[in-house]
Scaffold this active site. Sequence first.
Site, short mmCIF file in Angstrom:
data_model
loop_
_atom_site.label_atom_id
_atom_site.label_comp_id
_atom_site.label_asym_id
_atom_site.label_seq_id
_atom_site.Cartn_x
_atom_site.Cartn_y
_atom_site.Cartn_z
N SER A 1 5.34 32.75 28.78
CA SER A 1 4.91 33.71 29.81
C SER A 1 5.54 35.05 29.51
CB SER A 1 5.39 33.22 31.18
OG SER A 1 5.36 34.27 32.11
N TYR B 1 12.26 29.95 36.20
CA TYR B 1 11.00 29.94 35.47
C TYR B 1 11.09 30.83 34.23
CZ TYR B 1 6.04 30.59 34.48
OH TYR B 1 4.83 30.63 33.85
#
Lengths: 328, 263
Positions: free
Chosen positions: B139, B152
Amino acid sequence: MKVLVTGATGYIGHQLAMSLASKDVVVHALCRDIHSFKVPTHKNIMVFEGDLCEKSSIEEAIKGCDYVFHTAAFTNLTCKNIHNFYQANVVGTEHLLEASLEQGVKKFVFTSTLSVYGPSYKDIPITEKQPRLASYSNDYELTKSMAEEKILAYSKRGLPYVILNVSKVYGPGIKTFSNGVSRLIELMAKKDILFVPDRTEVMCNYVYIKDVVKAHIKVMRLDVSNERYIIGGDNISYNVLFQKIKRLTNSKIRIIKFNYSLVKLGVVLGNVFRTTLGWPGGLTPSVLDALFVNRSSMSDKARKDLKYKATSLEKGLNQTIKTLKLVS
Amino acid sequence: MKPYALITGASQGFGKAMALEFAQRNMNLVLVALPNSGLSELSIFIKQILIVDVHYLELDLSSIESSYKISSYLENNNLSIKYLVNNAGVLSRGFFTELDDNYILKQIEVNVTTPTLLTKLLLNNLRNNAPSGILNISSMASFFALPKKQVYGGTKAYLTSFSRSLAKELKQDGVSVTIICPGGLNTTTRLCYQNRLMGWITRQSVLNPEDAATIAVDALLKRKTMVVPGFINKCLMILDKLLPEIIKDKLAEREINKLPAST
């Protein structure tokens, strides 16, 4: 028997309320504006003033109701603000679900749209088993899908449901954003030239309003719950649709096709223009794309479980055209 | 026999888009996702309509057992894996102090442990089918410091770093390692809705999963090391190097505050 109908001033809800009332069902109609000319009137219809967005205003209307028909939705695709869609379609639905669970409603019948399945894969008709293959192309599709997710969550808490995914609905009735075919018929009957994008080979499914109303009443009467049904009619291309309407209205209209990309560019520029001037929204590129994408479907599951029968497009269009002429 | 692509987290969102992308390129599939996530419906649809072979396994990838189960399933069925796509991931959910301990541990299991272990277990299979490739879904959060995305972002930074080093090691075996770092994607309904509430630039940067999947599979087949999909995301990566910290913090804070209260 008592039922609650939301969206009774809408295209489907109005006819559903009238049809139920004529079958001696007591209908509680929840309306935001009880003085609107669109409010259905019948001795079996009781009108309640209220707004789905305010939960307290639902409680009075839902009292004593065995079934809930949730046909209300914000459908104006030209609206650019997702807030309107979200409030009406998601928050409103959740309020109604909450009230239905508290009331112990026997079945929550939700009027949804075929478009939650997205486009069909090439020329393969959409069935209830097709997973969604492309992302949400507009806020209406997205918020209706979110509403369906809420319904599934409430069914786990004990509220039985049936979701009806209706295709493009046509036929006599109130003029709303959902009644595009009637507008097309009027246009073709009155105008000399019609400009369309050149993607007229796109296949869509068209369902006659009376079939949609009947399907709603059937799922209430039959012992089916926690299911979804695609309620549709014939699959045809825009080409065939135009030709059929032209023939049935004895129209001499000339249909002129424009390159799709150019039309889309025009729509984009028109939008920039309107936004700059602060004018209200019109056709947007995403609406154009949503209109010109293959969405053929099959209603085999409804045929099997509900003994659902669809009126042929030929017959349905004929009746629609007759009714429209009576009006004008 | 045609070799297979194995995709984790394949029932929804980006994983589903990639399963369809591979199938449309006429590749057989092994799909892995949580039970009751719509995986069987998707697998049957792809098998019948796109006419490729599809195996599917319903497993919870937050348990180490699952990786071993996948590996033995492949052995028992004698399936040759040409592409491994580590896509399954647990997203961020709010401020660190408010997060449940178990949630954090699960996030690390799914985002770090499983892709690492699965890569290890499938490496021989991949080597035997060289030239083959691994595609790890990271990401843009692996590059930026973002509140509400602490764990995350950390797990994704691990995956980015792991992949870049691994790529160097496996080059001689003919196994490529590609890392893709998407920004916002319109995957679940909740994320689609959140993305619509963002500012204009952020909204323009959001990609549809089917478009990102095309970019991802192209990058995998071209054996690229790293790809950031989308023009605006690429610009953001450059801006990140140019802008002073204080301005970046202000911009990040503004966008994060637009997120609706976490549910």
